[in-house]
Design a protein around this motif. Structure first.
Motif, PDB file in Angstrom:
ATOM      1  N   LYS A  20       0.933  -1.224  -0.234  1.00 35.31           N
ATOM      2  CA  LYS A  20      -0.068  -0.024   0.053  1.00 35.31           C
ATOM      3  C   LYS A  20       0.833   1.229   0.079  1.00 35.31           C
ATOM      4  CE  LYS A  20      -4.033  -1.943   1.841  1.00 35.31           C
ATOM      5  NZ  LYS A  20      -5.115  -2.092   3.208  1.00 35.31           N
ATOM      6  N   ASN A  21       1.959   1.295   0.723  1.00 35.63           N
ATOM      7  CA  ASN A  21       2.890   2.348   0.678  1.00 35.63           C
ATOM      8  C   ASN A  21       3.347   2.543  -0.755  1.00 35.63           C
ATOM      9  OD1 ASN A  21       2.504   3.435   3.437  1.00 35.63           O
ATOM     10  ND2 ASN A  21       3.971   2.039   4.277  1.00 35.63           N
ATOM     11  N   ILE A  22       3.828   1.605  -1.330  1.00 37.03           N
ATOM     12  CA  ILE A  22       4.633   1.757  -2.646  1.00 37.03           C
ATOM     13  C   ILE A  22       3.556   2.253  -3.689  1.00 37.03           C
ATOM     14  CG2 ILE A  22       5.210   0.314  -4.586  1.00 37.03           C
ATOM     15  CD1 ILE A  22       6.743  -1.495  -2.531  1.00 37.03           C
ATOM     16  N   ARG A  23       2.271   1.837  -3.451  1.00 35.28           N
ATOM     17  CA  ARG A  23       1.255   2.249  -4.572  1.00 35.28           C
ATOM     18  C   ARG A  23       1.041   3.836  -4.147  1.00 35.28           C
ATOM     19  NH1 ARG A  23      -5.088   1.051  -4.576  1.00 35.28           N
ATOM     20  NH2 ARG A  23      -5.500   1.911  -6.582  1.00 35.28           N
ATOM     21  N   LYS A  24       0.998   4.205  -2.717  1.00 33.01           N
ATOM     22  CA  LYS A  24       0.719   5.714  -2.451  1.00 33.01           C
ATOM     23  C   LYS A  24       1.852   6.341  -3.185  1.00 33.01           C
ATOM     24  CE  LYS A  24       1.210   8.700   1.432  1.00 33.01           C
ATOM     25  NZ  LYS A  24       2.130   8.855   2.434  1.00 33.01           N
ATOM     26  N   TYR A  25       3.413   5.938  -2.720  1.00 35.66           N
ATOM     27  CA  TYR A  25       4.083   6.841  -3.340  1.00 35.66           C
ATOM     28  C   TYR A  25       4.368   6.779  -4.919  1.00 35.66           C
ATOM     29  CZ  TYR A  25       5.772   7.477   1.502  1.00 35.66           C
ATOM     30  OH  TYR A  25       6.001   7.710   2.732  1.00 35.66           O
ATOM     31  N   ARG A  26       3.980   5.590  -5.387  1.00 32.51           N
ATOM     32  CA  ARG A  26       4.084   5.554  -6.943  1.00 32.51           C
ATOM     33  C   ARG A  26       3.156   6.625  -7.587  1.00 32.51           C
ATOM     34  NH1 ARG A  26       0.689   3.795 -10.490  1.00 32.51           N
ATOM     35  NH2 ARG A  26      -0.245   2.374  -8.891  1.00 32.51           N
ATOM     36  N   LYS A  27       1.863   6.541  -6.994  1.00 32.49           N
ATOM     37  CA  LYS A  27       0.633   7.493  -7.315  1.00 32.49           C
ATOM     38  C   LYS A  27       1.051   8.974  -7.459  1.00 32.49           C
ATOM     39  CE  LYS A  27      -3.293   4.626  -7.478  1.00 32.49           C
ATOM     40  NZ  LYS A  27      -4.785   4.639  -7.094  1.00 32.49           N
ATOM     41  N   GLU A  28       1.827   9.315  -6.161  1.00 36.18           N
ATOM     42  CA  GLU A  28       2.289  10.391  -5.711  1.00 36.18           C
ATOM     43  C   GLU A  28       3.161  11.043  -6.921  1.00 36.18           C
ATOM     44  OE1 GLU A  28       3.997  10.913  -1.786  1.00 36.18           O
ATOM     45  OE2 GLU A  28       1.974  11.007  -0.932  1.00 36.18           O
ATOM     46  N   ARG A  29       4.183  10.300  -7.414  1.00 43.52           N
ATOM     47  CA  ARG A  29       5.173  10.623  -8.523  1.00 43.52           C
ATOM     48  C   ARG A  29       4.774  10.662  -9.768  1.00 43.52           C
ATOM     49  NH1 ARG A  29       6.579  10.326  -3.517  1.00 43.52           N
ATOM     50  NH2 ARG A  29       8.639  10.534  -2.645  1.00 43.52           N
ATOM     51  N   GLY A  30       3.337   9.901  -9.884  1.00 46.23           N
ATOM     52  CA  GLY A  30       2.873   9.752 -11.267  1.00 46.23           C
ATOM     53  C   GLY A  30       3.576   8.860 -12.140  1.00 46.23           C
ATOM     54  N   ILE A  31       3.771   7.813 -11.508  1.00 47.11           N
ATOM     55  CA  ILE A  31       4.438   6.687 -12.295  1.00 47.11           C
ATOM     56  C   ILE A  31       3.481   5.472 -12.622  1.00 47.11           C
ATOM     57  CG2 ILE A  31       6.555   5.375 -12.377  1.00 47.11           C
ATOM     58  CD1 ILE A  31       7.973   7.266 -10.720  1.00 47.11           C
ATOM     59  N   THR A  32       3.671   4.885 -13.670  1.00 49.16           N
ATOM     60  CA  THR A  32       2.638   3.844 -13.802  1.00 49.16           C
ATOM     61  C   THR A  32       3.263   2.570 -13.173  1.00 49.16           C
ATOM     62  OG1 THR A  32       3.483   3.069 -15.957  1.00 49.16           O
ATOM     63  CG2 THR A  32       1.878   4.742 -15.948  1.00 49.16           C
ATOM     64  N   GLN A  33       2.278   1.532 -13.054  1.00 50.92           N
ATOM     65  CA  GLN A  33       2.744   0.249 -12.674  1.00 50.92           C
ATOM     66  C   GLN A  33       3.772  -0.374 -13.476  1.00 50.92           C
ATOM     67  OE1 GLN A  33      -0.840  -1.717 -11.864  1.00 50.92           O
ATOM     68  NE2 GLN A  33      -1.101  -1.473  -9.513  1.00 50.92           N
ATOM     69  N   GLU A  34       3.300  -0.395 -14.665  1.00 57.68           N
ATOM     70  CA  GLU A  34       4.112  -0.909 -15.754  1.00 57.68           C
ATOM     71  C   GLU A  34       5.612  -0.299 -15.872  1.00 57.68           C
ATOM     72  OE1 GLU A  34       0.951   0.387 -16.286  1.00 57.68           O
ATOM     73  OE2 GLU A  34       0.000  -1.678 -16.522  1.00 57.68           O
ATOM     74  N   GLN A  35       5.737   1.065 -15.522  1.00 60.97           N
ATOM     75  CA  GLN A  35       6.759   1.663 -15.586  1.00 60.97           C
ATOM     76  C   GLN A  35       7.894   1.292 -14.598  1.00 60.97           C
ATOM     77  OE1 GLN A  35       8.129   3.641 -18.187  1.00 60.97           O
ATOM     78  NE2 GLN A  35      10.177   3.245 -17.057  1.00 60.97           N
ATOM     79  N   VAL A  36       7.484   1.022 -13.375  1.00 57.50           N
ATOM     80  CA  VAL A  36       7.780   0.593 -12.111  1.00 57.50           C
ATOM     81  C   VAL A  36       8.327  -0.847 -12.446  1.00 57.50           C
ATOM     82  CG1 VAL A  36       8.001   0.007  -9.810  1.00 57.50           C
ATOM     83  CG2 VAL A  36       6.818   1.912 -10.519  1.00 57.50           C
ATOM     84  N   ALA A  37       7.567  -1.638 -13.018  1.00 49.63           N
ATOM     85  CA  ALA A  37       8.065  -3.151 -13.326  1.00 49.63           C
ATOM     86  C   ALA A  37       8.941  -3.089 -14.610  1.00 49.63           C
ATOM     87  CB  ALA A  37       6.564  -3.791 -13.985  1.00 49.63           C
ATOM     88  N   VAL A  38       9.065  -2.268 -15.389  1.00 44.32           N
ATOM     89  CA  VAL A  38      10.356  -2.200 -16.398  1.00 44.32           C
ATOM     90  C   VAL A  38      11.396  -1.753 -15.711  1.00 44.32           C
ATOM     91  CG1 VAL A  38      11.169  -1.034 -18.185  1.00 44.32           C
ATOM     92  CG2 VAL A  38       8.748  -1.937 -18.433  1.00 44.32           C
ATOM     93  N   ASP A  39      11.335  -0.810 -14.821  1.00 42.50           N
ATOM     94  CA  ASP A  39      12.718  -0.179 -14.078  1.00 42.50           C
ATOM     95  C   ASP A  39      13.161  -1.103 -13.147  1.00 42.50           C
ATOM     96  OD1 ASP A  39      12.218   2.276 -15.354  1.00 42.50           O
ATOM     97  OD2 ASP A  39      11.181   3.144 -13.580  1.00 42.50           O
ATOM     98  N   ILE A  40      12.388  -2.191 -12.396  1.00 40.14           N
ATOM     99  CA  ILE A  40      13.125  -3.005 -11.625  1.00 40.14           C
ATOM    100  C   ILE A  40      13.204  -4.384 -12.125  1.00 40.14           C
ATOM    101  CG2 ILE A  40      12.455  -1.597  -9.728  1.00 40.14           C
ATOM    102  CD1 ILE A  40      10.117  -4.047  -9.232  1.00 40.14           C
ATOM    103  N   ASP A  41      12.628  -4.581 -13.380  1.00 38.92           N
ATOM    104  CA  ASP A  41      13.057  -5.940 -14.341  1.00 38.92           C
ATOM    105  C   ASP A  41      12.172  -6.913 -13.551  1.00 38.92           C
ATOM    106  OD1 ASP A  41      14.083  -7.170 -16.264  1.00 38.92           O
ATOM    107  OD2 ASP A  41      15.905  -7.763 -15.237  1.00 38.92           O
ATOM    108  N   VAL A  42      10.700  -6.830 -13.628  1.00 37.54           N
ATOM    109  CA  VAL A  42       9.943  -7.828 -13.488  1.00 37.54           C
ATOM    110  C   VAL A  42       8.732  -7.665 -14.423  1.00 37.54           C
ATOM    111  CG1 VAL A  42      10.673  -8.142 -10.886  1.00 37.54           C
ATOM    112  CG2 VAL A  42       8.584  -6.642 -11.459  1.00 37.54           C
ATOM    113  N   SER A  43       7.939  -8.694 -14.220  1.00 39.22           N
ATOM    114  CA  SER A  43       6.751  -8.769 -15.259  1.00 39.22           C
ATOM    115  C   SER A  43       5.603  -7.674 -14.530  1.00 39.22           C
ATOM    116  CB  SER A  43       6.176 -10.079 -15.464  1.00 39.22           C
ATOM    117  OG  SER A  43       5.472 -10.521 -14.402  1.00 39.22           O
TER     118      SER A  43
END
Length: 87
Positions: A20-43
């Protein structure tokens, strides 16, 4: 010296708290789930399951670290219980 069992209170919902915290901070920064997945090399599917707290296995500490770097958040902030409220 004899070891004895000490009492600690552990958050049994720690995976949900971190997700939930990851989701909160990701949304605050305007980054998509797909972009984070690409950045950390997971599907994207794995990442989506984790963030929605449906991934019962959780996520590795290495990936939590990578997410903290991608989101520019101190890793300890991801474990704070007061930040786990839905936005």
């Amino acid at each position: 010296m004899t070891a004895f069992k000490r009492d600690f209170t552990f958050n049994k919902e720690i995976i949900k708290t971190v997700a939930k915290n990851i989701r909160k901070y990701r949304k605050e920064r305007g980054i998509t789930q797909e972009q984070v997945a690409v950045d950390i090399d997971v599907s994207p599917e794995f990442y989506r399951k984790f963030e929605s707290t449906q991934g019962s296995e959780g996520i590795s500490l290495t990936n939590v670290y990578k997410i903290s770097v991608v989101l520019d958040v101190r890793i300890d902030k991801l474990f704070e219980e007061e930040n786990c409220e839905e936005s």
